[in-house]
Design a protein around this motif. Structure first.
Motif, PDB file in Angstrom:
ATOM      1  N   ALA A  43       0.838  -1.205   0.000  1.00 46.50           N
ATOM      2  CA  ALA A  43       0.000   0.000   0.000  1.00 46.50           C
ATOM      3  C   ALA A  43       0.869   1.250   0.000  1.00 46.50           C
ATOM      4  O   ALA A  43       0.592   2.210  -0.718  1.00 46.50           O
ATOM      5  N   PHE A  44       1.924   1.243   0.795  1.00 44.82           N
ATOM      6  CA  PHE A  44       2.801   2.408   0.859  1.00 44.82           C
ATOM      7  C   PHE A  44       3.598   2.577  -0.422  1.00 44.82           C
ATOM      8  O   PHE A  44       3.749   3.699  -0.909  1.00 44.82           O
ATOM      9  N   GLU A  45       4.107   1.496  -0.993  1.00 47.00           N
ATOM     10  CA  GLU A  45       4.930   1.597  -2.195  1.00 47.00           C
ATOM     11  C   GLU A  45       4.126   2.016  -3.413  1.00 47.00           C
ATOM     12  O   GLU A  45       4.600   2.794  -4.232  1.00 47.00           O
ATOM     13  N   GLU A  46       2.911   1.503  -3.544  1.00 48.57           N
ATOM     14  CA  GLU A  46       2.124   1.777  -4.743  1.00 48.57           C
ATOM     15  C   GLU A  46       1.292   3.046  -4.657  1.00 48.57           C
ATOM     16  O   GLU A  46       1.020   3.669  -5.673  1.00 48.57           O
ATOM     17  N   ASN A  47       0.868   3.411  -3.464  1.00 47.53           N
ATOM     18  CA  ASN A  47      -0.090   4.499  -3.355  1.00 47.53           C
ATOM     19  C   ASN A  47       0.356   5.663  -2.486  1.00 47.53           C
ATOM     20  O   ASN A  47      -0.150   6.760  -2.628  1.00 47.53           O
ATOM     21  N   PRO A  69      -9.521  -5.116   7.732  1.00 46.23           N
ATOM     22  CA  PRO A  69     -10.388  -5.875   6.812  1.00 46.23           C
ATOM     23  C   PRO A  69      -9.683  -7.167   6.411  1.00 46.23           C
ATOM     24  O   PRO A  69      -8.452  -7.211   6.312  1.00 46.23           O
ATOM     25  N   VAL A  70     -10.457  -8.220   6.178  1.00 46.59           N
ATOM     26  CA  VAL A  70      -9.851  -9.506   5.850  1.00 46.59           C
ATOM     27  C   VAL A  70      -9.430  -9.610   4.390  1.00 46.59           C
ATOM     28  O   VAL A  70      -8.517 -10.363   4.061  1.00 46.59           O
ATOM     29  N   ASP A  71     -10.057  -8.852   3.504  1.00 46.28           N
ATOM     30  CA  ASP A  71      -9.691  -8.963   2.094  1.00 46.28           C
ATOM     31  C   ASP A  71      -8.625  -7.929   1.729  1.00 46.28           C
ATOM     32  O   ASP A  71      -8.513  -6.877   2.348  1.00 46.28           O
ATOM     33  N   PHE A  72      -7.843  -8.260   0.723  1.00 49.56           N
ATOM     34  CA  PHE A  72      -6.709  -7.442   0.305  1.00 49.56           C
ATOM     35  C   PHE A  72      -7.125  -6.021  -0.052  1.00 49.56           C
ATOM     36  O   PHE A  72      -6.547  -5.054   0.442  1.00 49.56           O
ATOM     37  N   ASP A  73      -8.137  -5.871  -0.906  1.00 51.45           N
ATOM     38  CA  ASP A  73      -8.554  -4.534  -1.346  1.00 51.45           C
ATOM     39  C   ASP A  73      -9.046  -3.695  -0.174  1.00 51.45           C
ATOM     40  O   ASP A  73      -8.753  -2.506  -0.085  1.00 51.45           O
ATOM     41  N   PHE A 124      -8.134  -4.030   2.949  1.00 53.96           N
ATOM     42  CA  PHE A 124      -6.973  -3.699   3.775  1.00 53.96           C
ATOM     43  C   PHE A 124      -6.203  -2.522   3.174  1.00 53.96           C
ATOM     44  O   PHE A 124      -5.865  -1.569   3.872  1.00 53.96           O
ATOM     45  N   ILE A 125      -5.952  -2.584   1.881  1.00 54.00           N
ATOM     46  CA  ILE A 125      -5.238  -1.504   1.193  1.00 54.00           C
ATOM     47  C   ILE A 125      -6.009  -0.190   1.338  1.00 54.00           C
ATOM     48  O   ILE A 125      -5.434   0.863   1.620  1.00 54.00           O
ATOM     49  N   GLU A 126      -7.318  -0.235   1.164  1.00 53.09           N
ATOM     50  CA  GLU A 126      -8.140   0.964   1.283  1.00 53.09           C
ATOM     51  C   GLU A 126      -8.094   1.537   2.701  1.00 53.09           C
ATOM     52  O   GLU A 126      -8.016   2.751   2.885  1.00 53.09           O
ATOM     53  N   GLN A 129      -6.768   5.256   3.695  1.00 57.78           N
ATOM     54  CA  GLN A 129      -7.591   6.224   4.426  1.00 57.78           C
ATOM     55  C   GLN A 129      -6.883   6.724   5.685  1.00 57.78           C
ATOM     56  O   GLN A 129      -6.946   7.922   5.994  1.00 57.78           O
ATOM     57  N   ILE A 130      -6.207   5.823   6.386  1.00 56.44           N
ATOM     58  CA  ILE A 130      -5.432   6.238   7.561  1.00 56.44           C
ATOM     59  C   ILE A 130      -4.367   7.235   7.129  1.00 56.44           C
ATOM     60  O   ILE A 130      -4.201   8.293   7.730  1.00 56.44           O
ATOM     61  N   ASP A 131      -3.652   6.896   6.073  1.00 61.72           N
ATOM     62  CA  ASP A 131      -2.594   7.769   5.577  1.00 61.72           C
ATOM     63  C   ASP A 131      -3.164   9.124   5.163  1.00 61.72           C
ATOM     64  O   ASP A 131      -2.629  10.167   5.540  1.00 61.72           O
TER      65      ASP A 131
END
Length: 150
Positions: A27-31, A120-124, A126-128, A132-134
């Motif tokens: 999440a950090f590297e891509e977004n 969240p249990v699913d990848f998408d 979790f990334i979201e 949002q925290i960031d």
């Protein structure tokens, strides 16, 4: 609204699950464009924050993402020590955990967590959640300055 670029912050992830570490890094590297450091247990988190060896040169994090169920020192103990330490208590701590137990939520806020987020249990999802925290901590709120920074 300003056209100013969001600032870069240092984030410390305290997480022992390799899959969650990998997803957070992704999440950090891509977004996101913030520095992410990772420690995998509670004792290492406190050493990092206190700049004990081998973390003597570690940057002071602007934000801590803290799992509750950690080896060596439980996340609740880590949170309690952070918020009891005058040099660390100003750092926002987001509890990021799989636990939905009301006693964990209540205890975390009693220990002065700044937020409690269930992973969240699913990848998408979790990334979201990480994005949002960031976004909130980089673009919306003003973080306290680290008076010990050079």
């Amino acid at each position: 609204m300003t056209d100013q670029q969001p600032r870069t912050i240092n984030v410390l992830l305290v997480e022992d699950d390799p899959g969650d570490v990998l997803m957070t890094r992704e999440a950090f590297e891509e977004n996101l464009h913030n520095r992410l450091d990772v420690v995998t247990d509670g004792a290492a988190a406190l050493d990092y924050l206190r700049r004990a060896q081998p973390y003597a040169d570690a940057p002071r994090p602007d934000l801590i993402l803290l799992d509750l169920n950690l080896p060596r020192r439980d996340g609740r103990e880590v949170l309690q020590e952070i918020k009891a330490d005058p040099d660390l208590r100003h750092i926002p701590v987001i509890v990021l955990t799989t636990s939905k137990a009301q006693e964990d939520v209540l205890r975390s806020y009693q220990l002065h967590a700044n937020a409690y987020v269930t992973k969240p249990v699913d990848f998408d999802g979790f990334i979201e959640a990480i994005k949002q925290i960031d976004h909130f901590f980089v673009s919306v709120v003003q973080l306290p300055p680290d008076v010990r920074r050079n």
